[in-house]
Scaffold this active site. Structure first.
Site, mmCIF file in Angstrom:
data_model
loop_
_atom_site.group_PDB
_atom_site.id
_atom_site.type_symbol
_atom_site.label_atom_id
_atom_site.label_comp_id
_atom_site.label_asym_id
_atom_site.label_seq_id
_atom_site.Cartn_x
_atom_site.Cartn_y
_atom_site.Cartn_z
ATOM 1 N N HIS A 150 1.788 4.368 -2.929
ATOM 2 C CA HIS A 150 1.818 5.824 -2.770
ATOM 3 C C HIS A 150 3.161 6.383 -3.231
ATOM 4 O O HIS A 150 3.223 7.378 -3.973
ATOM 5 C CB HIS A 150 1.608 6.205 -1.296
ATOM 6 C CG HIS A 150 0.198 6.067 -0.829
ATOM 7 N ND1 HIS A 150 -0.866 6.704 -1.438
ATOM 8 C CD2 HIS A 150 -0.331 5.382 0.219
ATOM 9 C CE1 HIS A 150 -1.984 6.412 -0.795
ATOM 10 N NE2 HIS A 150 -1.685 5.604 0.204
ATOM 11 N N HIS B 226 0.842 -1.203 0.000
ATOM 12 C CA HIS B 226 0.000 0.000 0.000
ATOM 13 C C HIS B 226 0.875 1.249 0.000
ATOM 14 O O HIS B 226 0.696 2.153 -0.834
ATOM 15 C CB HIS B 226 -0.913 -0.020 1.235
ATOM 16 C CG HIS B 226 -1.852 1.142 1.313
ATOM 17 N ND1 HIS B 226 -3.188 1.048 0.988
ATOM 18 C CD2 HIS B 226 -1.656 2.436 1.691
ATOM 19 C CE1 HIS B 226 -3.771 2.228 1.153
ATOM 20 N NE2 HIS B 226 -2.854 3.082 1.586
ATOM 21 N N GLU B 227 1.830 1.314 0.932
ATOM 22 C CA GLU B 227 2.694 2.491 1.022
ATOM 23 C C GLU B 227 3.628 2.593 -0.176
ATOM 24 O O GLU B 227 3.953 3.696 -0.632
ATOM 25 C CB GLU B 227 3.494 2.456 2.326
ATOM 26 C CG GLU B 227 2.650 2.535 3.581
ATOM 27 C CD GLU B 227 1.775 3.777 3.635
ATOM 28 O OE1 GLU B 227 2.175 4.818 3.071
ATOM 29 O OE2 GLU B 227 0.685 3.716 4.227
ATOM 30 N N ASP C 57 -7.312 7.995 2.691
ATOM 31 C CA ASP C 57 -7.002 8.431 1.328
ATOM 32 C C ASP C 57 -8.277 8.757 0.562
ATOM 33 O O ASP C 57 -8.340 9.752 -0.168
ATOM 34 C CB ASP C 57 -6.234 7.332 0.581
ATOM 35 C CG ASP C 57 -4.936 6.954 1.271
ATOM 36 O OD1 ASP C 57 -4.289 7.845 1.844
ATOM 37 O OD2 ASP C 57 -4.577 5.762 1.239
#
Length: 254
Positions: free
Chosen positions: A55, A51-52, A126
């Site tokens: 980003h 997930h990170e 988000d």
């Protein structure tokens, strides 16, 4: 931030407040306290890492994204991971800049979909930001051709709405255009991360190994950003982050 930096320096019995203390203070103020007792299951930690990484990689290859300072999968505050950026002092934004910000915010959700074929609840914050961004463009900033050059106040959280200054047809059009804008941003983000899927994989695996990645790590994994930086990053981080943070009990607290 200054007070927090002074407290951190005192905990380590330092005679003065140094740049590294300010860096730790900013991290604590922005992301919250580190939750050392919150241990993620391996499967969850892997999802957070990808997930990170989504980003970080999305922002790396989006021209109007802010420069990345750090990405971490150490739980802090309410989040299980976070990415820290260095925004430029800016007061006016173009539609392209706002769209890139939406895409960067959707990078985590898109990465989960690409690598796991399913999505999790980790993207809630988000999605809140993306939804607010989309409705502001359509309702307030006059950035939608179908709604036109009009500006309607968005209702604040908790405030009752007794009357709207527009018709039900306009309300439906606003909803449709905001959803269409978010859908376009998500499609673009999925396409971008699919194109750079190997890069997301490299960043995620390094995150699982190190838990924290700084800009030098990203350059090593992805190469230089293909766009000119929009802030004085080197000046900001000069003298910080070169030494790993000491997590032992400070002398002032022993």
């Amino acid at each position: 931030v200054c007070n927090e930096a002074a407290l951190i320096a005192a905990r380590y019995l330092r005679p003065s407040v140094e740049n590294t203390h300010f860096e730790q203070a900013i991290e604590r103020v922005i992301a919250g306290l580190e939750k050392k007792t919150q241990v993620l299951q391996p499967a969850e930690k892997k999802v957070v890492a990808y997930h990170e990484a989504g980003h970080a990689v999305a922002g790396w290859f989006l021209e109007n994204a802010d420069p990345l300072l750090k990405v971490s999968i150490i739980p802090r505050g309410k989040g299980l991971g976070y990415a820290q950026y260095l925004p430029k002092e800016q007061f006016l934004y173009t539609t392209e800049e706002l769209f890139d910000r939406m895409c960067m915010a959707l990078g985590g959700r898109a990465s989960e979909q690409i690598f796991f074929g399913r999505i999790t609840s980790g993207a809630q914050d988000d999605l809140v930001k993306v939804t607010r961004n989309a409705y502001q463009q359509v309702m307030q900033l006059g950035m939608n051709s179908k709604v036109g050059n009009v500006s309607f106040e968005m209702p604040q959280a908790g405030e009752p709405v007794f009357d709207k200054p527009y018709s039900e047809a306009t309300a439906q059009l606003i909803d449709e255009e905001a959803r269409a804008l978010i859908d376009r941003a998500y499609t673009r983000t999925v396409d971008l991360l699919t194109q750079h899927k190997d890069a997301v994989d490299r960043v995620a695996l390094r995150l699982l190994d190190q838990e924290v990645l700084r800009r030098d790590d990203m350059k090593e994994l992805l190469g230089p950003r293909p766009f000119a930086e929009k802030s004085t990053y080197e000046e900001f981080v000069e003298g910080t982050g070169s030494v790993e943070e000491d997590t032992s009990l400070p002398k002032g607290l022993q």
